[in-house]
Motif scaffolding. Sequence first.
Motif, short mmCIF file in Angstrom:
data_model
loop_
_atom_site.label_atom_id
_atom_site.label_comp_id
_atom_site.label_asym_id
_atom_site.label_seq_id
_atom_site.Cartn_x
_atom_site.Cartn_y
_atom_site.Cartn_z
N HIS A 134 0.86 -1.19 0.00
CA HIS A 134 0.00 0.00 0.00
C HIS A 134 0.89 1.23 0.00
O HIS A 134 1.74 1.39 0.88
N ILE A 135 0.72 2.08 -0.99
CA ILE A 135 1.43 3.35 -1.07
C ILE A 135 0.45 4.45 -0.70
O ILE A 135 -0.62 4.58 -1.31
N ILE A 136 0.81 5.22 0.32
CA ILE A 136 -0.02 6.33 0.78
C ILE A 136 0.78 7.62 0.60
O ILE A 136 1.81 7.81 1.26
N ASN A 137 0.32 8.47 -0.29
CA ASN A 137 1.02 9.71 -0.60
C ASN A 137 0.30 10.89 0.04
O ASN A 137 -0.92 11.05 -0.10
N ILE A 138 1.05 11.71 0.77
CA ILE A 138 0.46 12.87 1.43
C ILE A 138 0.47 14.06 0.48
O ILE A 138 1.51 14.63 0.18
N GLY A 139 -0.71 14.37 -0.02
CA GLY A 139 -0.88 15.52 -0.89
C GLY A 139 -1.34 16.73 -0.09
O GLY A 139 -0.88 16.96 1.02
N SER A 140 -2.30 17.47 -0.65
CA SER A 140 -2.81 18.66 0.03
C SER A 140 -4.04 19.15 -0.72
O SER A 140 -4.19 18.90 -1.92
N THR A 141 -4.90 19.88 0.00
CA THR A 141 -5.99 20.55 -0.71
C THR A 141 -5.43 21.55 -1.72
O THR A 141 -6.12 21.92 -2.67
N ALA A 142 -4.17 21.97 -1.54
CA ALA A 142 -3.54 22.85 -2.52
C ALA A 142 -3.40 22.18 -3.87
O ALA A 142 -3.29 22.86 -4.90
N GLY A 143 -3.41 20.85 -3.89
CA GLY A 143 -3.36 20.12 -5.14
C GLY A 143 -4.69 20.09 -5.87
O GLY A 143 -4.78 19.65 -7.02
#
Length: 252
Positions: A134-143
């Motif tokens: 499982h790959i969990i990438n931390i993005g943002s609402t800025a994305g």
Amino acid sequence: MARYVLVTGATSGIGKAIAYAFAENRDHLIITGRRVEKLKEIQADMTAKYGVTVHYYQMDVTQAAEVVTVCEQILAQVPQIDILVNNAGLALGLDKFYESNVSDMVTMLDTNVKGLLYVTRQILPSMVTQNTGHIINIGSTAGIYAYAGAAVYAATKSAVKFLSDGIRIDTIETNIKVTTIQPGIVETDFSQVRFHGDKERAAMVYQGIEALQAEDIAQSVLFVANQPRHVQISDMTIMATQQATGFTIHRD
């Protein structure tokens, strides 16, 4: 059965909270970051509190050769990486694009995009071989929602979202899951980093709103990771109650 969870940027903020959430869940941790003394402190504390195995590695995700070397060491030391949390990331500056510091722009691209690429490229093949992970990438609402003074930061977090989607497509024939976590306003040292250590300016970001805390994001990540094998949460967006979009915020 305890899993092996690799968290990048685990020495502070959201990354540290995520590592602790998995440790409390009795998973084994591999934590990385640039500050080795902080990593040592976290390892000792987690081991004492939860009795889990914690490995730590000093690693700067912006350095491709270093990432290769460290990831090879990690994969040689643990049976497998069950969960990779690409958390290492930052924002620098809040100036108009045409007034922004080019060095800050490059650092954001190197960390938020290329760092994620380097680490994932080293870890993913072992997941494909095991046919699980499982790959969990931390993005943002800025994305999702660009905002003033954050053109490059928003672009990097948009890249995180689309990289996640593309990797999910490329691994569709496997049992690998890929998730993007997109937090809104979270009260950590994020803004101090953005404003190059200006604590007063950073504090103003969180005035008048009950912002999210790092632990809120950590619990969301743990929830995503604890779903049954056949359940894949592709995206999760988490905002404070008085936040409607990235920078549409009501302040008291």
